[in-house]
Design a protein around this motif. Structure first.
Motif, PDB file in Angstrom:
ATOM      1  N   LYS A 227     -42.266  54.866  94.164  1.00 16.86           N
ATOM      2  CA  LYS A 227     -41.181  55.202  93.262  1.00 16.86           C
ATOM      3  C   LYS A 227     -40.263  53.991  93.104  1.00 16.86           C
ATOM      4  O   LYS A 227     -40.134  53.165  93.988  1.00 16.86           O
ATOM      5  CB  LYS A 227     -40.380  56.392  93.796  1.00 16.86           C
ATOM      6  CG  LYS A 227     -41.136  57.711  93.766  1.00 16.86           C
ATOM      7  CD  LYS A 227     -41.305  58.215  92.337  1.00 16.86           C
ATOM      8  CE  LYS A 227     -41.918  59.606  92.327  1.00 16.86           C
ATOM      9  NZ  LYS A 227     -42.086  60.128  90.969  1.00 16.86           N
ATOM     10  N   CYS A 231     -34.891  55.108  88.653  1.00 14.39           N
ATOM     11  CA  CYS A 231     -35.761  55.821  87.708  1.00 14.39           C
ATOM     12  C   CYS A 231     -34.896  56.327  86.565  1.00 14.39           C
ATOM     13  O   CYS A 231     -34.173  57.318  86.706  1.00 14.39           O
ATOM     14  CB  CYS A 231     -36.474  56.978  88.396  1.00 14.39           C
ATOM     15  SG  CYS A 231     -37.571  56.465  89.750  1.00 14.39           S
ATOM     16  N   ALA A 234     -35.249  60.332  84.460  1.00 13.81           N
ATOM     17  CA  ALA A 234     -36.236  61.035  85.283  1.00 13.81           C
ATOM     18  C   ALA A 234     -36.150  62.553  85.158  1.00 13.81           C
ATOM     19  O   ALA A 234     -37.080  63.257  85.544  1.00 13.81           O
ATOM     20  CB  ALA A 234     -36.079  60.629  86.744  1.00 13.81           C
ATOM     21  N   SER A 265     -38.093  51.925  86.731  1.00 20.54           N
ATOM     22  CA  SER A 265     -39.003  52.668  85.863  1.00 20.54           C
ATOM     23  C   SER A 265     -38.201  53.377  84.778  1.00 20.54           C
ATOM     24  O   SER A 265     -37.081  53.825  85.016  1.00 20.54           O
ATOM     25  CB  SER A 265     -39.824  53.694  86.652  1.00 20.54           C
ATOM     26  OG  SER A 265     -39.020  54.764  87.101  1.00 20.54           O
ATOM     27  N   ASP A 267     -38.701  56.518  82.950  1.00 16.81           N
ATOM     28  CA  ASP A 267     -39.533  57.716  82.971  1.00 16.81           C
ATOM     29  C   ASP A 267     -39.499  58.451  81.638  1.00 16.81           C
ATOM     30  O   ASP A 267     -40.457  59.133  81.267  1.00 16.81           O
ATOM     31  CB  ASP A 267     -39.077  58.652  84.090  1.00 16.81           C
ATOM     32  CG  ASP A 267     -39.393  58.075  85.470  1.00 16.81           C
ATOM     33  OD1 ASP A 267     -39.573  56.842  85.554  1.00 16.81           O
ATOM     34  OD2 ASP A 267     -39.461  58.826  86.439  1.00 16.81           O
ATOM     35  N   LYS A 289     -42.799  54.217  81.056  1.00 18.87           N
ATOM     36  CA  LYS A 289     -43.704  55.350  80.921  1.00 18.87           C
ATOM     37  C   LYS A 289     -43.627  55.967  79.521  1.00 18.87           C
ATOM     38  O   LYS A 289     -43.050  55.364  78.616  1.00 18.87           O
ATOM     39  CB  LYS A 289     -43.392  56.387  82.010  1.00 18.87           C
ATOM     40  CG  LYS A 289     -43.526  55.810  83.421  1.00 18.87           C
ATOM     41  CD  LYS A 289     -43.185  56.807  84.498  1.00 18.87           C
ATOM     42  CE  LYS A 289     -43.254  56.177  85.883  1.00 18.87           C
ATOM     43  NZ  LYS A 289     -42.891  57.121  86.968  1.00 18.87           N
TER      44      LYS A 289
END
Length: 469
Positions: A227, A231, A234, A265, A267, A289
């Motif tokens: 992870k 994030c 998320a 990230s 998400d 993503k």
């Protein structure tokens, strides 16, 4: 000039009259002299800024008190050095007890407010740690220009403790929806990922000063799942075309993934910006993503430096969602430099294989992609664009400094469907097979003005088949 001189001296005389009535005759003479030179009296300046409190000070051999005075202006948050300070002798009468009398107790500390040349230094205007007094001038110039409503993290969480700050930082995110979190210089250790929402009205942005470090703890609790430290988007994922983009960002700072975590990230969310960050010891540096508008992520990545953890399956930047841009990235020590998705625009990016891993790719992926002025160093396949890649690749370079591995391929695809313009390969003479273009026939693309040593490439090279004269 004469008028100005009279005006200045008249002001000095008036100041003397006022001070005579308060019994400050000696200070009046100094004030008049300084005013005539265009300089503010140290005594006059400080008397307006420091309240007259009960005085208890040690007298020197002359029966006066040694007092620390500033030789130049100091901004809020600035570190005070000995060169900023001098010591003068003053009468103990009506001298505030909070005035500093020892230079060694002042330099090395940070100012809690703006201070000015000629000021005495009061104890309550000083603090030991810079992290607790962020430079408001920098924040206003750099964050308010982004039209952000921000809070300073160190007003609530102390940096450099060596302790896990995950719970405190996540609470700060949850309790301040829609705001930007500013991290002053210091180290912030977390044991789990920090999560934000992708709902536009609540989305959180992050602004880190150049010396701020967000670090994965040695006891990282997401180890094995990799992870990210942060994030974005998320939870509360907005997923319809009619909702405006989330417009959150991460800017600045150093992200130390400690060999176990990802860096950042995305998400979910749209129109997300990652800029001026340094990510080290990461598995995935940045992972974009699926976006919230179908497959569209609309992420923009600019001026980032990523150093991976050296593992074969590590990645610098991975795009899954489409419609992204990445500019001025420097990526090293990863198995794969950048994984491309459809409608990705890549410019001025350099990826370097320092892992020693074989069968690796600098740029990997297909679809409709556009690359310009990019460089791949020491990957077995510099640009692996997959079967049927479309778009354009312009002035990109494949470079090798060592002859290791069985093959060195500059550009690889199936049927070439894109235009290759002014691309270059610098091969190292040796035993490995060298190919400028690995492709199959019947594509409708073309190669224009390639640059490479034709004497080094093997018969499997397809450059002549696609060469446009």
């Amino acid at each position: 000039m004469i008028k100005n001189f009279i005006t200045k001296n008249a002001a000095a005389v008036l100041l003397c009259v006022v001070m005579l009535t308060s019994g400050a005759f000696s200070s009046c003479n100094n004030a008049a002299k300084n005013e005539a030179r265009g300089e503010a009296s140290e005594t006059a300046v400080q008397s307006e800024r420091i309240p007259m409190l009960e005085t208890v000070h040690e007298l020197n051999e002359n029966g006066l008190v040694d007092v620390v005075v500033l030789k130049e202006d100091i901004k809020k948050g600035q570190k005070i050095s000995s060169k900023h300070l001098t010591v003068i002798e003053v009468s103990a009468e009506n001298l505030p007890k909070n005035v500093m009398t020892d230079k060694s107790m002042v330099y090395g500390k940070y100012a809690l407010r703006d201070l000015y040349r000629g000021d005495y230094v009061a104890s309550e205007w000083l603090v030991d740690e810079k992290a607790m007094v962020p430079n408001e001038h920098l924040i206003k110039n750099e964050i308010e220009s982004l039209e952000c409503d921000y809070i300073v993290v160190t007003d609530y969480v102390k940096a450099n403790t060596g302790e896990d700050l995950y719970t405190l930082l996540q609470e700060l995110i949850d309790k301040n929806p829609g705001k930007t979190l500013y991290f002053p210089d210091g180290e912030y250790i977390i044991s789990q990922s920090l999560f934000t929402t992708s709902e536009p009205a609540k989305s959180t942005s992050f602004y880190f000063s150049a010396g701020a470090v967000l670090k994965a703890a040695d006891f990282w609790q997401n180890e094995g799942t990799y992870k990210a430290l942060i994030c974005l988007g998320a939870y509360e994922k907005v997923n319809d075309i009619n909702t405006p983009g989330s417009n959150f960002f991460v800017m600045g700072g150093i992200f130390d993934c400690n060999g176990v975590a990802d860096g950042i990230s995305i998400d979910a969310g749209r129109e997300t910006l990652i800029k001026n960050v340094v990510i080290v010891n990461s598995h995935y540096g940045i992972h974009v993503k699926q976006g919230t508008n179908g497959s569209s992520a609309d992420a923009d990545i600019d001026d980032v430096t990523i150093v991976g953890n050296g593992k074969f399956n590590s990645v610098g930047v991975s795009f899954v969602g489409d419609d992204n841009t990445i500019t001025n990235a420097r990526i090293s020590n990863v198995g794969t430099g950048i994984v491309l998705s459809n409608h990705t625009f890549v410019s001025s990016c350099t990826v370097e294989n320092t892992t020693g891993a074989r069968n690796t790719a600098g740029f990997l992926g297909g679809g409709n992609v556009h690359l310009s002025d990019c460089t791949s160093i020491n990957y077995d396949i510099a640009f692996d664009l997959g079967n049927g890649a479309r778009g354009c690749i312009k002035q990109c370079t494949a470079l090798w400094t060592l002859d290791e591995g069985e093959k060195h391929i500059a550009f690889s695809t199936g049927r070439l469907q894109m235009l290759m313009l002014g691309c270059r390969a610098d091969f190292v003479d040796g035993e490995s097979e060298k190919i400028f273009l690995a492709a199959i026939e019947d594509g409708n693309g073309g190669v224009v003005a390639p640059s490479f040593d034709a004497s080094l490439v093997s018969d499997n090279d397809m450059t002549k088949y696609y060469l446009v004269n």
